[in-house]
Scaffold this motif. Structure first.
Motif, PDB file in Angstrom:
ATOM      1  N   ALA A  13      -3.190   1.128  -8.998  1.00  0.00           N
ATOM      2  CA  ALA A  13      -2.592   2.265  -8.294  1.00  0.00           C
ATOM      3  C   ALA A  13      -3.634   3.358  -8.084  1.00  0.00           C
ATOM      4  O   ALA A  13      -3.736   3.949  -6.995  1.00  0.00           O
ATOM      5  N   ARG A  14      -4.402   3.629  -9.131  1.00  0.00           N
ATOM      6  CA  ARG A  14      -5.465   4.652  -8.976  1.00  0.00           C
ATOM      7  C   ARG A  14      -6.463   4.201  -7.904  1.00  0.00           C
ATOM      8  O   ARG A  14      -6.891   4.991  -7.067  1.00  0.00           O
ATOM      9  N   GLU A  15      -6.809   2.907  -7.976  1.00  0.00           N
ATOM     10  CA  GLU A  15      -7.749   2.358  -6.994  1.00  0.00           C
ATOM     11  C   GLU A  15      -7.229   2.562  -5.560  1.00  0.00           C
ATOM     12  O   GLU A  15      -7.985   2.871  -4.642  1.00  0.00           O
ATOM     13  N   ALA A  16      -5.919   2.397  -5.406  1.00  0.00           N
ATOM     14  CA  ALA A  16      -5.320   2.519  -4.074  1.00  0.00           C
ATOM     15  C   ALA A  16      -4.922   3.951  -3.741  1.00  0.00           C
ATOM     16  O   ALA A  16      -4.445   4.235  -2.632  1.00  0.00           O
ATOM     17  N   GLY A  17      -5.080   4.853  -4.699  1.00  0.00           N
ATOM     18  CA  GLY A  17      -4.723   6.251  -4.457  1.00  0.00           C
ATOM     19  C   GLY A  17      -3.228   6.499  -4.457  1.00  0.00           C
ATOM     20  O   GLY A  17      -2.738   7.506  -3.924  1.00  0.00           O
ATOM     21  N   ALA A  18      -2.446   5.593  -5.060  1.00  0.00           N
ATOM     22  CA  ALA A  18      -0.985   5.734  -5.050  1.00  0.00           C
ATOM     23  C   ALA A  18      -0.530   6.649  -6.192  1.00  0.00           C
ATOM     24  O   ALA A  18      -1.143   6.691  -7.250  1.00  0.00           O
ATOM     25  N   ALA A  74       0.847  -1.197   0.000  1.00  0.00           N
ATOM     26  CA  ALA A  74       0.000   0.000   0.000  1.00  0.00           C
ATOM     27  C   ALA A  74       0.882   1.246   0.000  1.00  0.00           C
ATOM     28  O   ALA A  74       0.799   2.091   0.895  1.00  0.00           O
ATOM     29  N   PRO A  75       1.739   1.380  -1.013  1.00  0.00           N
ATOM     30  CA  PRO A  75       2.723   2.454  -1.000  1.00  0.00           C
ATOM     31  C   PRO A  75       2.099   3.802  -1.333  1.00  0.00           C
ATOM     32  O   PRO A  75       1.043   3.874  -1.957  1.00  0.00           O
ATOM     33  N   THR A  76       2.774   4.856  -0.948  1.00  0.00           N
ATOM     34  CA  THR A  76       2.353   6.200  -1.335  1.00  0.00           C
ATOM     35  C   THR A  76       2.763   6.461  -2.774  1.00  0.00           C
ATOM     36  O   THR A  76       2.030   7.107  -3.526  1.00  0.00           O
ATOM     37  N   VAL A  77       3.939   5.972  -3.134  1.00  0.00           N
ATOM     38  CA  VAL A  77       4.439   6.187  -4.501  1.00  0.00           C
ATOM     39  C   VAL A  77       4.959   4.864  -5.065  1.00  0.00           C
ATOM     40  O   VAL A  77       5.599   4.093  -4.350  1.00  0.00           O
ATOM     41  N   ILE A  78       4.666   4.647  -6.346  1.00  0.00           N
ATOM     42  CA  ILE A  78       5.279   3.516  -7.050  1.00  0.00           C
ATOM     43  C   ILE A  78       6.210   4.092  -8.114  1.00  0.00           C
ATOM     44  O   ILE A  78       5.799   4.931  -8.927  1.00  0.00           O
ATOM     45  N   PHE A  79       7.459   3.654  -8.067  1.00  0.00           N
ATOM     46  CA  PHE A  79       8.431   4.053  -9.086  1.00  0.00           C
ATOM     47  C   PHE A  79       8.605   2.886 -10.058  1.00  0.00           C
ATOM     48  O   PHE A  79       8.921   1.764  -9.631  1.00  0.00           O
ATOM     49  N   ALA A  80       8.403   3.184 -11.331  1.00  0.00           N
ATOM     50  CA  ALA A  80       8.505   2.120 -12.343  1.00  0.00           C
ATOM     51  C   ALA A  80       9.500   2.554 -13.410  1.00  0.00           C
ATOM     52  O   ALA A  80       9.347   3.611 -14.019  1.00  0.00           O
ATOM     53  N   ASP A  81      10.533   1.754 -13.588  1.00  0.00           N
ATOM     54  CA  ASP A  81      11.574   2.071 -14.574  1.00  0.00           C
ATOM     55  C   ASP A  81      11.466   1.083 -15.726  1.00  0.00           C
ATOM     56  O   ASP A  81      11.793  -0.098 -15.558  1.00  0.00           O
ATOM     57  N   GLU A  82      11.012   1.568 -16.861  1.00  0.00           N
ATOM     58  CA  GLU A  82      10.802   0.722 -18.040  1.00  0.00           C
ATOM     59  C   GLU A  82      10.073  -0.563 -17.651  1.00  0.00           C
ATOM     60  O   GLU A  82      10.570  -1.678 -17.903  1.00  0.00           O
ATOM     61  N   PRO A  83       8.888  -0.452 -17.073  1.00  0.00           N
ATOM     62  CA  PRO A  83       8.229  -1.659 -16.539  1.00  0.00           C
ATOM     63  C   PRO A  83       7.830  -2.655 -17.619  1.00  0.00           C
ATOM     64  O   PRO A  83       7.609  -3.819 -17.321  1.00  0.00           O
ATOM     65  N   THR A  84       7.743  -2.187 -18.858  1.00  0.00           N
ATOM     66  CA  THR A  84       7.348  -3.118 -19.926  1.00  0.00           C
ATOM     67  C   THR A  84       8.479  -3.313 -20.926  1.00  0.00           C
ATOM     68  O   THR A  84       8.274  -3.858 -22.003  1.00  0.00           O
ATOM     69  N   GLY A  85       9.664  -2.885 -20.540  1.00  0.00           N
ATOM     70  CA  GLY A  85      10.792  -2.884 -21.474  1.00  0.00           C
ATOM     71  C   GLY A  85      11.155  -4.251 -22.006  1.00  0.00           C
ATOM     72  O   GLY A  85      11.650  -4.377 -23.121  1.00  0.00           O
ATOM     73  N   SER A  86      10.907  -5.289 -21.211  1.00  0.00           N
ATOM     74  CA  SER A  86      11.298  -6.631 -21.657  1.00  0.00           C
ATOM     75  C   SER A  86      10.101  -7.447 -22.135  1.00  0.00           C
ATOM     76  O   SER A  86      10.205  -8.657 -22.294  1.00  0.00           O
ATOM     77  N   LEU A  87       8.946  -6.741 -22.333  1.00  0.00           N
ATOM     78  CA  LEU A  87       7.722  -7.486 -22.676  1.00  0.00           C
ATOM     79  C   LEU A  87       7.252  -7.136 -24.084  1.00  0.00           C
ATOM     80  O   LEU A  87       7.558  -6.070 -24.615  1.00  0.00           O
ATOM     81  N   ASP A  88       6.492  -8.062 -24.669  1.00  0.00           N
ATOM     82  CA  ASP A  88       5.863  -7.737 -25.955  1.00  0.00           C
ATOM     83  C   ASP A  88       4.743  -6.740 -25.697  1.00  0.00           C
ATOM     84  O   ASP A  88       4.327  -6.516 -24.555  1.00  0.00           O
ATOM     85  N   SER A  89       4.230  -6.128 -26.760  1.00  0.00           N
ATOM     86  CA  SER A  89       3.310  -4.995 -26.583  1.00  0.00           C
ATOM     87  C   SER A  89       2.018  -5.409 -25.891  1.00  0.00           C
ATOM     88  O   SER A  89       1.496  -4.687 -25.025  1.00  0.00           O
ATOM     89  N   LEU A  90       1.506  -6.578 -26.261  1.00  0.00           N
ATOM     90  CA  LEU A  90       0.240  -7.008 -25.666  1.00  0.00           C
ATOM     91  C   LEU A  90       0.401  -7.253 -24.167  1.00  0.00           C
ATOM     92  O   LEU A  90      -0.403  -6.782 -23.352  1.00  0.00           O
TER      93      LEU A  90
END
Lengths: 243, 749
Positions: free
Chosen positions: A194-199, A165-181
């Motif tokens: 994250a929106r649901e949790a207000g983060a 239940a973090p206040t902030v989520i930091f994401a660095d290239e979270p999809t960089g190693s994944l295909d587009s779908l």
């Protein structure tokens, strides 16, 4: 590109941050603000300093000069222990790879920050399993993360980030190693939950489709932050429209 | 955190389990070896501090005989190169002291023998051994009187009159005490003051040092197995909020668990091989198994000390991870080793050479010992710089992708590269020193004259002319024995042993022609006066010096009318030798035991005298060679662990190289070169320094004019085997390289 939440008090603020690695400057006076609940995307070409900026905002790096504020506190002057505590209690992380411990099961990995936070073992594992269920990988709780596909591993990382239940989520290239779908599925889950949790979410990406999930997009060029997206502005707008 | 650490160690899949098993196995090898050395040392110490009953000294036998105490005559005898400790004893009254290992004194006509001697007496013909001991076997002597299971000891019982009337006692002393007999009222309980004990102690210290150093390297290498991979995991833990303290706890738990398992396994292995170690007779004595054990502190030291060392090694290795939660992805470039790393080596060699400058033919200068230790430490410190320099040179001289990859990695992290071969380099250093010094010392002791006298037995007898003639006649009747008598000019018949001064011995020139290496009379003489005292110096370098030459005064009297002072007997076989010795024992008085440098009291050949001295040198050689061999084993384990761990660490880049078309052969050569370059560079330096310093030591210690020693075939064999084992170990890991870097492994996590 103005955000509806831009007028709220700043949760995170970086002022004229300078950071170098040896003689190589990464940030040369970067300034940025992030509001509570905002999803901010930071774009930029390779080597522009966007990941370094994220690491400074998250307290992983201390800037050489400048200030980083979080929730009214100078982050850059906190001790390593205090910044570690913030990472454990307040921040969540989703990186491109390398953030999971492959020797541990998915549940272990998600429960790990909770256990580090002194949560009781049973409660930590129950919470972990709940989040793995919500991310659609409840059938993988006994698997080691080394046995998962890239998309599944990223969902474990998202579950681990949200379980606190973090206040902030930091994401660095979270999809960089994944295909587009798969990347889209991960981003849907990350931003939706994250929106649901207000983060608040800070995402570093070079992918305009990922940036399109953000409330606001900034561009880092040569270690400086700008609101001018330049040639990618149209692509971000198009991706946003396509969603 | 402890629980998480345990989980990561014990329940984290196959890779973690393999890491645990390899680490524990490597530590177990080291622990077992160290326990073996400690146990040998403990047994040696137990022996050295054992009550020495044969050191008992009494008083001259009073006349008349008192009614308490006992008559005591201890001596030594030989059988086939083995020493027999003999005690002839006669109680003078009730309550006479009883020597250890028996509950009562042997009655007249009885003897007690140690188990090994009892077995020997039963196995060999009586005229070769058993006839020397009057009476019959009454029982065996217990361990309390023995140094080891192979000790040959006998207690022979007499009446007081029987002991003073032993065969062969000169007529003038008939009815008086046998030479060497004392009146004893209490038996010594103090340990023996052995001349060679301190040397053996030094040799053990050297051996422990030689094993301990590489052992620490092995433990630290083993506990850092696949450290880069592990550090990446720790970085992930840091990212989610694990404090540096948490990481230290987890890393320590991992290391302590594996090292503790290794220590327990090592103790089990040691206990299994302990019986074999007891039979190894490292210092010439086959120890009792009960003595061959480390102290309780030794075991505790292993169970506590080894995990502690492992934990320290793990914590030291974690310094880089504490820098950033991003771990290895933002690792700062390591500082290259500088030229200053050579300074400790230079100081060590300097101190050693200074110590040698204080060295005399009798003793080694005190600074040489710390100099040797600091030189070894200096080699370890200088190794990374040597590795770095050698890799740069190799990279310049050698084209090809394998050389490029290997030298870049060596230049990037020469410390890690050298750590893998540290033990081998130390083994080469020690092996070169031993290989230079030991054969050199042996060569100074084996003079050509010894060979021609090796089967000639020398026995001081001190008999009147009549008894002397009988003795010569009896000895001559033994098939295969040729007798050479030396007569006494000192007057009377009581002078036993070497002549008293110049011209106090008379010898036939015909005899001297049979013993050509001991000198020749002037032509035309029948007999000469001489001094034979040089024959009795217990120093094989001098005891074969001629004692007769053309300047000796002629003796014109009748030799057979003189008292018989000494006989030399040439024998044609070991059996004949023992028959002659038995005959001499029966027909002459036992000679008192004496210390180093005194006359060789029991009859023995020149060859046996030399062999005793060579055996001492061989014992020292055996201890140090054992240490070198152990060091090679430990070093081989270190290398295997380091190479295996390095492969695990580089699974990702090597796999990507294979995916991009690099052949496995290229990667194999990279792995081989990464070990070979530091190994060969440091080996050349270590061997060079060891050889140079050994030659300096030899020049200081050896008699003037002794030839500079060359390294022998044993040395090249030992070093060749060591290096072959090293490259064999690397070759064994290469199939692992092929499997680990299979393109199917390209997805990592």
């Amino acid at each position: 590109m103005n955000s509806p939440v831009a007028t709220r008090p700043h949760l995170i603020e970086a002022r004229d941050v300078i950071k170098s690695f040896g003689r190589t400057p990464a940030l040369r006076g970067a300034s940025v603000t992030v509001s509570p609940g905002e999803i901010l995307a930071i774009m930029g070409p390779s080597g522009s300093g966007k990941s370094t900026l994220l690491h400074c905002l998250a307290g992983i790096f201390a800037p050489d000069q400048g200030e980083v504020w979080f929730d009214g506190r100078r982050l850059d002057t906190l001790s390593e222990d205090e910044r570690t505590k913030l990472r454990r209690t307040t921040f969540g992380f989703v990186f491109q790879f390398g953030q999971l411990v492959p020797e541990l099961t998915t549940t272990d990995n998600v429960a790990l920050p909770l256990l580090l936070n002194r949560m009781r073992r049973h409660a930590a594992y129950t919470t972990a399993e709940t989040w793995l269920d919500r991310l659609g990988i409840g059938d993988k709780i006994a698997n080691r993360t080394g046995e998962l596909s890239g998309g599944e591993a990223q969902r474990v990382a998202v579950a681990r980030a949200l379980a606190l239940a973090p206040t902030v989520i930091f994401a660095d290239e979270p999809t960089g190693s994944l295909d587009s779908l798969t990347g889209e599925k991960v981003m849907d889950l990350l931003t939706g939950l994250a929106r649901e949790a207000g983060a608040t979410v800070v995402i570093v990406t070079h992918d305009t489709r990922v940036a399109a999930y953000a409330d606001r997009v900034l561009m880092v060029r040569d270690g400086l932050v700008s609101g001018d997206l330049g040639e990618v502005a149209d692509q971000v707008a198009a991706a946003k429209a396509a969603r | 955190m402890v629980r998480l650490g345990l989980q990561l160690t014990l329940r984290s899949g196959r890779e973690a389990m393999v890491r645990l098993v390899i680490t524990a196995a490597a530590v177990a090898v080291g622990v077992a070896l160290l326990l073996g050395v400690l146990a040998e040392y403990h047994a040696f110490q137990a022996n050295a501090s054992q009550a020495c009953w044969s050191c008992t000294t009494g008083q001259p036998v009073p006349s008349p005989l008192p009614s308490h105490g006992e008559l005591w005559n201890d001596s030594v005898d030989f059988y086939q190169g083995q020493t027999i400790t003999r005690l002839d004893v006669a109680p003078l009254g009730a309550g006479a002291p009883v020597p250890p290992g028996i509950t009562r004194l042997p009655a007249p006509g009885e003897y007690y023998a140690s188990p090994a001697l009892a077995a020997l007496l039963a196995a060999v013909p009586a005229d070769e051994l058993g006839d020397r001991f009057p009476g019959h076997l009454a029982g065996t002597i217990g361990d309390a009187a023995l140094n080891g299971a192979n000790d040959l000891v006998i207690y022979i019982g007499y009446t007081p009159a029987g002991l003073t009337a032993l065969p062969g006692v000169p007529a003038a002393s008939k009815g008086g005490p046998v030479p060497g007999t004392q009146w004893v009222t209490s038996i010594s309980t103090a340990p023996a003051s052995e001349v060679f004990t301190p040397f053996f102690r030094y040799a053990f210290g050297f051996g422990v040092l030689a094993v301990l150093f590489p052992l620490l390297v092995l433990i630290s290498t083993a506990t850092r197995l696949a450290a880069d991979r592990r550090e990446e995991r720790f970085a992930a833990l840091r990212l989610v909020g694990g404090t540096p303290g948490d990481i230290r706890v987890i890393a320590s738990v991992e290391s302590v668990v594996s090292a503790f398992c290794g220590a327990v396994l090592g103790i089990a292995v040691f206990l299994l091989v302990r019986p074999a170690l007891a039979g190894a007779a490292l210092v010439g004595t086959r120890y009792f198994e009960s003595d061959l054990t480390p102290t309780i502190w030794g075991y505790l030291g292993m169970l506590v000390g080894v995990p502690a060392v492992a934990a320290i090694a793990a914590l030291v290795s974690l310094r880089r991870v504490q820098i950033s939660p991003l771990g290895v992805s933002r690792r700062a470039k390591r500082k290259p080793p500088t030229f200053w790393r050579l300074s400790v080596l230079v100081v060590g060699v300097g101190l050693y050479v200074y110590g040698l400058s204080k060295t005399t033919h009798a003793s080694i200068g005190a600074p040489a010992y710390p100099g040797l230790l600091i030189t070894m430490i200096g080699l370890v410190i200088a190794g990374p710089w040597l590795t770095s320099a050698a890799s740069r040179l190799f990279g310049r001289l050698t084209p090809g992708s394998s050389a490029l990859l290997a030298t870049r990695r060596l230049a990037d992290n020469p410390k890690t590269a050298f750590r893998a071969v540290t033990g081998l380099v130390l083994a080469v250093f020690l092996g070169t020193m031993v290989g230079t010094l030991v054969p050199a010392v042996n060569s100074t002791e084996a003079s050509p004259a010894n060979a021609s006298l090796s089967n000639v037995l020398l026995a001081p007898v001190g008999l009147d002319p009549h008894a002397g003639a009988q003795l010569i006649s009896g000895l001559s009747a033994i098939p295969g024995a040729t007798v050479y008598p030396l007569y006494s000019l000192a007057g009377g018949s009581g002078s036993v042993g070497p002549g008293l001064g110049p011209g106090d011995t008379a010898v036939s020139c015909a005899v001297m022609r049979q013993l050509a290496v001991l000198g020749q009379c002037a032509p035309g003489l029948r007999a000469v006066q001489a001094s034979d005292s040089g024959l009795f110096d217990d120093n094989p370098m001098y005891n074969t010096k001629p004692f007769v030459d053309s300047t000796n005064t002629a003796y014109t009297g009748n030799l057979s009318s003189l008292p018989l002072q000494t006989v030399m007997v040439r024998v044609n076989s070991p059996a004949t030798l023992e028959r002659v010795r038995t005959y001499l024992t029966i027909n002459t008085a036992p000679q008192p035991a004496s210390g180093q440098g005194s006359a060789p009291t029991p009859p023995r050949t020149f060859g046996e005298t030399l062999q005793i001295r060579l055996d001492r040198a061989a014992t020292l050689e055996k201890i140090v060679y054992a240490a070198v061999a152990l060091t090679l084993i430990v070093a081989g384990c270190s290398l295997a662990v380091a190479v295996g761990g390095g492969l695990v660490d580089r699974k990702r880049p090597f796999t990507l190289l294979r995916v991009s078309g690099t052949q496995v052969g290229v990667l194999s050569r990279v792995v081989m070169l990464e070990a070979a370059v530091p190994l060969l560079a440091a080996t050349v330096v270590a061997a060079g320094i060891a050889y140079g310093t050994s030659i300096l030591a030899f020049v200081r210690l050896a008699p003037a004019g002794t030839a500079i020693p060359q390294l022998g075939s044993d040395y090249y064999a030992l070093m060749g085997i060591g290096l072959a084992v090293a490259f064999g170990v690397i070759a064994v890991t290469l199939p692992l390289l092929r499997r680990m870097t299979s393109p199917g492994n390209v997805r990592f996590e």
